[in-house]
Design a protein around this motif. Structure first.
Motif, PDB file in Angstrom:
ATOM      1  N   ALA A  39       0.819  -1.215   0.000  1.00 42.18           N
ATOM      2  CA  ALA A  39       0.000   0.000   0.000  1.00 42.18           C
ATOM      3  C   ALA A  39       0.850   1.261   0.000  1.00 42.18           C
ATOM      4  O   ALA A  39       0.572   2.222  -0.731  1.00 42.18           O
ATOM      5  CB  ALA A  39      -0.936  -0.010   1.205  1.00 42.18           C
ATOM      6  N   MET A  40       1.902   1.272   0.798  1.00 40.31           N
ATOM      7  CA  MET A  40       2.756   2.458   0.865  1.00 40.31           C
ATOM      8  C   MET A  40       3.538   2.643  -0.440  1.00 40.31           C
ATOM      9  O   MET A  40       3.729   3.772  -0.902  1.00 40.31           O
ATOM     10  CB  MET A  40       3.720   2.349   2.039  1.00 40.31           C
ATOM     11  CG  MET A  40       3.064   2.412   3.417  1.00 40.31           C
ATOM     12  SD  MET A  40       2.290   4.020   3.801  1.00 40.31           S
ATOM     13  CE  MET A  40       0.571   3.675   3.391  1.00 40.31           C
ATOM     14  N   GLY A  41       3.977   1.543  -1.043  1.00 46.03           N
ATOM     15  CA  GLY A  41       4.691   1.657  -2.317  1.00 46.03           C
ATOM     16  C   GLY A  41       3.824   2.258  -3.403  1.00 46.03           C
ATOM     17  O   GLY A  41       4.289   3.102  -4.190  1.00 46.03           O
ATOM     18  N   GLU A  42       2.572   1.855  -3.450  1.00 46.82           N
ATOM     19  CA  GLU A  42       1.658   2.412  -4.445  1.00 46.82           C
ATOM     20  C   GLU A  42       1.384   3.889  -4.164  1.00 46.82           C
ATOM     21  O   GLU A  42       1.340   4.717  -5.086  1.00 46.82           O
ATOM     22  CB  GLU A  42       0.346   1.630  -4.464  1.00 46.82           C
ATOM     23  CG  GLU A  42      -0.615   2.082  -5.543  1.00 46.82           C
ATOM     24  CD  GLU A  42      -1.844   1.198  -5.633  1.00 46.82           C
ATOM     25  OE1 GLU A  42      -2.296   0.934  -6.754  1.00 46.82           O
ATOM     26  OE2 GLU A  42      -2.350   0.775  -4.563  1.00 46.82           O
ATOM     27  N   ALA A  43       1.226   4.244  -2.885  1.00 50.65           N
ATOM     28  CA  ALA A  43       0.981   5.636  -2.527  1.00 50.65           C
ATOM     29  C   ALA A  43       2.193   6.510  -2.853  1.00 50.65           C
ATOM     30  O   ALA A  43       2.042   7.654  -3.312  1.00 50.65           O
ATOM     31  CB  ALA A  43       0.629   5.743  -1.046  1.00 50.65           C
ATOM     32  N   ILE A  44       3.404   6.000  -2.611  1.00 49.90           N
ATOM     33  CA  ILE A  44       4.613   6.739  -2.971  1.00 49.90           C
ATOM     34  C   ILE A  44       4.612   7.035  -4.467  1.00 49.90           C
ATOM     35  O   ILE A  44       4.893   8.157  -4.904  1.00 49.90           O
ATOM     36  CB  ILE A  44       5.878   5.955  -2.583  1.00 49.90           C
ATOM     37  CG1 ILE A  44       6.025   5.884  -1.065  1.00 49.90           C
ATOM     38  CG2 ILE A  44       7.125   6.596  -3.194  1.00 49.90           C
ATOM     39  CD1 ILE A  44       7.114   4.924  -0.618  1.00 49.90           C
ATOM     40  N   TYR A  45       4.273   6.030  -5.264  1.00 50.31           N
ATOM     41  CA  TYR A  45       4.240   6.233  -6.715  1.00 50.31           C
ATOM     42  C   TYR A  45       3.222   7.301  -7.099  1.00 50.31           C
ATOM     43  O   TYR A  45       3.519   8.197  -7.898  1.00 50.31           O
ATOM     44  CB  TYR A  45       3.907   4.918  -7.430  1.00 50.31           C
ATOM     45  CG  TYR A  45       3.686   5.109  -8.912  1.00 50.31           C
ATOM     46  CD1 TYR A  45       4.769   5.326  -9.761  1.00 50.31           C
ATOM     47  CD2 TYR A  45       2.401   5.103  -9.443  1.00 50.31           C
ATOM     48  CE1 TYR A  45       4.570   5.528 -11.119  1.00 50.31           C
ATOM     49  CE2 TYR A  45       2.199   5.302 -10.801  1.00 50.31           C
ATOM     50  CZ  TYR A  45       3.282   5.521 -11.631  1.00 50.31           C
ATOM     51  OH  TYR A  45       3.090   5.735 -12.974  1.00 50.31           O
ATOM     52  N   ASP A  46       2.030   7.242  -6.535  1.00 49.75           N
ATOM     53  CA  ASP A  46       0.991   8.215  -6.867  1.00 49.75           C
ATOM     54  C   ASP A  46       1.433   9.636  -6.525  1.00 49.75           C
ATOM     55  O   ASP A  46       1.243  10.573  -7.312  1.00 49.75           O
ATOM     56  CB  ASP A  46      -0.300   7.883  -6.125  1.00 49.75           C
ATOM     57  CG  ASP A  46      -0.989   6.638  -6.654  1.00 49.75           C
ATOM     58  OD1 ASP A  46      -0.682   6.229  -7.797  1.00 49.75           O
ATOM     59  OD2 ASP A  46      -1.824   6.066  -5.923  1.00 49.75           O
ATOM     60  N   HIS A  47       2.032   9.815  -5.350  1.00 49.11           N
ATOM     61  CA  HIS A  47       2.442  11.154  -4.920  1.00 49.11           C
ATOM     62  C   HIS A  47       3.662  11.640  -5.708  1.00 49.11           C
ATOM     63  O   HIS A  47       3.730  12.826  -6.063  1.00 49.11           O
ATOM     64  CB  HIS A  47       2.727  11.156  -3.422  1.00 49.11           C
ATOM     65  CG  HIS A  47       1.496  11.236  -2.582  1.00 49.11           C
ATOM     66  ND1 HIS A  47       1.282  12.234  -1.656  1.00 49.11           N
ATOM     67  CD2 HIS A  47       0.386  10.446  -2.530  1.00 49.11           C
ATOM     68  CE1 HIS A  47       0.103  12.067  -1.080  1.00 49.11           C
ATOM     69  NE2 HIS A  47      -0.455  10.979  -1.591  1.00 49.11           N
ATOM     70  N   ASP A  48       4.612  10.757  -5.970  1.00 48.39           N
ATOM     71  CA  ASP A  48       5.789  11.148  -6.738  1.00 48.39           C
ATOM     72  C   ASP A  48       5.391  11.533  -8.163  1.00 48.39           C
ATOM     73  O   ASP A  48       5.864  12.544  -8.694  1.00 48.39           O
ATOM     74  CB  ASP A  48       6.796   9.998  -6.750  1.00 48.39           C
ATOM     75  CG  ASP A  48       8.064  10.329  -7.519  1.00 48.39           C
ATOM     76  OD1 ASP A  48       8.851  11.152  -7.023  1.00 48.39           O
ATOM     77  OD2 ASP A  48       8.257   9.771  -8.618  1.00 48.39           O
ATOM     78  N   VAL A 103      -4.140  17.154  -9.675  1.00 53.00           N
ATOM     79  CA  VAL A 103      -3.715  15.995 -10.458  1.00 53.00           C
ATOM     80  C   VAL A 103      -4.733  14.879 -10.248  1.00 53.00           C
ATOM     81  O   VAL A 103      -5.013  14.495  -9.115  1.00 53.00           O
ATOM     82  CB  VAL A 103      -2.310  15.515 -10.051  1.00 53.00           C
ATOM     83  CG1 VAL A 103      -1.914  14.262 -10.831  1.00 53.00           C
ATOM     84  CG2 VAL A 103      -1.279  16.616 -10.269  1.00 53.00           C
ATOM     85  N   ARG A 104      -5.268  14.376 -11.332  1.00 51.05           N
ATOM     86  CA  ARG A 104      -6.230  13.270 -11.268  1.00 51.05           C
ATOM     87  C   ARG A 104      -5.791  12.187 -12.252  1.00 51.05           C
ATOM     88  O   ARG A 104      -5.517  12.470 -13.417  1.00 51.05           O
ATOM     89  CB  ARG A 104      -7.638  13.767 -11.612  1.00 51.05           C
ATOM     90  CG  ARG A 104      -8.718  12.690 -11.495  1.00 51.05           C
ATOM     91  CD  ARG A 104     -10.069  13.250 -11.901  1.00 51.05           C
ATOM     92  NE  ARG A 104     -10.519  14.268 -10.969  1.00 51.05           N
ATOM     93  CZ  ARG A 104     -11.212  14.014  -9.875  1.00 51.05           C
ATOM     94  NH1 ARG A 104     -11.535  12.759  -9.566  1.00 51.05           N
ATOM     95  NH2 ARG A 104     -11.598  14.990  -9.084  1.00 51.05           N
ATOM     96  N   ASN A 105      -5.727  10.952 -11.761  1.00 50.58           N
ATOM     97  CA  ASN A 105      -5.333   9.814 -12.593  1.00 50.58           C
ATOM     98  C   ASN A 105      -4.011  10.065 -13.323  1.00 50.58           C
ATOM     99  O   ASN A 105      -3.839   9.680 -14.479  1.00 50.58           O
ATOM    100  CB  ASN A 105      -6.433   9.483 -13.600  1.00 50.58           C
ATOM    101  CG  ASN A 105      -7.722   9.067 -12.939  1.00 50.58           C
ATOM    102  OD1 ASN A 105      -7.715   8.406 -11.896  1.00 50.58           O
ATOM    103  ND2 ASN A 105      -8.851   9.460 -13.518  1.00 50.58           N
TER     104      ASN A 105
END
Length: 266
Positions: A39-48, A103-105
């Motif tokens: 979950a954190m890895g995916e969130a890092i990607y989204d925010h980066d 930022v969306r999608n």
């Protein structure tokens, strides 16, 4: 993943320049469940991703890099189902928003100049946590510049901050060189600093014609993959095979699987 192709498909990652001295003994990091790592890895990607597409949008909007000289950093905040990147300026010693980019999608919207640039207390603490982490980086420094991601800590009222080694101009994948911080709720104190690798490690990207290519990496500071492995797998659309504590894991996007038995059967 086909078992028969595993050995042939794995490409050994290529390390950066040899170190002049022996690497120090590894320091074990805080262990997380694989669910949290994912979950954190995916969130890092989204925010980066939000930060860099918003930066591109802001530069295109201004068409004059000199006008961004007053930007002192940014934060990424939740905005309903989207993210909002707030580019900050120093307003008499207090951070304030100079530009906002929704930022969306993974796509940046129009650059906005906020009518009220004042940051909320939580936004100020988020930015302070970012700066606190930057000021407390450890001995390992693998790039002159580092990317930052700040997330709510799901296990406390504080923050999780990552300092991420960016991809160099060569296009190599920075598997090593990342940090994770636990920061206090007010953003001002480091509660824990974890160095997520023992050395700098840059992996050569597999050739485009390589089918089912993977990168292999031995993780020695934890017993499982970490969230930056998930982040890099999503970012590069590439499966990582991580050996940690004598076990093997495949990291394909946010999916982490223990493949030890499959590897040992070969």
């Amino acid at each position: 993943m086909r078992v028969a192709s595993l050995a042939a498909a794995v490409l050994m990652a290529v390390a950066g320049p040899a170190l002049a001295q022996r690497a120090p003994d590894p320091v074990p990091i805080e262990e997380w469940s694989l669910e949290k790592v994912s979950a954190m890895g995916e969130a890092i990607y989204d925010h980066d991703r939000a930060a860099w597409v918003a930066t591109d949008a802001l530069l295109a909007h201004l068409a004059d890099g000199a006008r961004t000289a007053g930007v002192a950093g940014w934060i990424v905040v939740e905005d309903g189902e989207a993210l909002r990147v707030r580019f900050l300026r120093n307003d008499g010693g207090v951070p304030a928003s100079a530009f906002d980019v929704p930022v969306r999608n993974g796509r940046a919207g129009a650059v906005q100049i906020p009518t009220d640039p004042t940051l909320s207390a939580a936004e100020q603490a988020r930015f302070r946590a970012r700066q606190t982490a930057i000021d407390n980086i450890g001995r390992l420094r693998c790039s002159q510049n580092l990317n930052t991601v700040v997330l709510d800590d799901p296990d406390s009222d504080g923050w999780l901050v990552w300092l991420l080694t960016p991809m160099p101009e060569s296009g190599a994948i920075p598997i090593g060189g990342h940090y994770r911080f636990r920061i206090s709720a007010d953003g001002g104190a480091v509660l824990r600093r974890d160095q997520l690798s023992n050395t700098c490690f840059f992996a050569e990207r597999p050739p485009a014609e390589a089918r089912e290519a993977m990168l292999f990496y031995t993780q020695i500071v934890s017993k499982t993959p970490v969230e930056t492995h998930v982040f890099l797998s999503i970012q590069n659309q590439l499966t990582l095979v991580i050996m940690a504590d004598d076990r093997y894991f495949s990291v394909g996007g946010r999916r982490i699987a223990d493949i030890t038995e499959m590897v040992n059967r070969r």
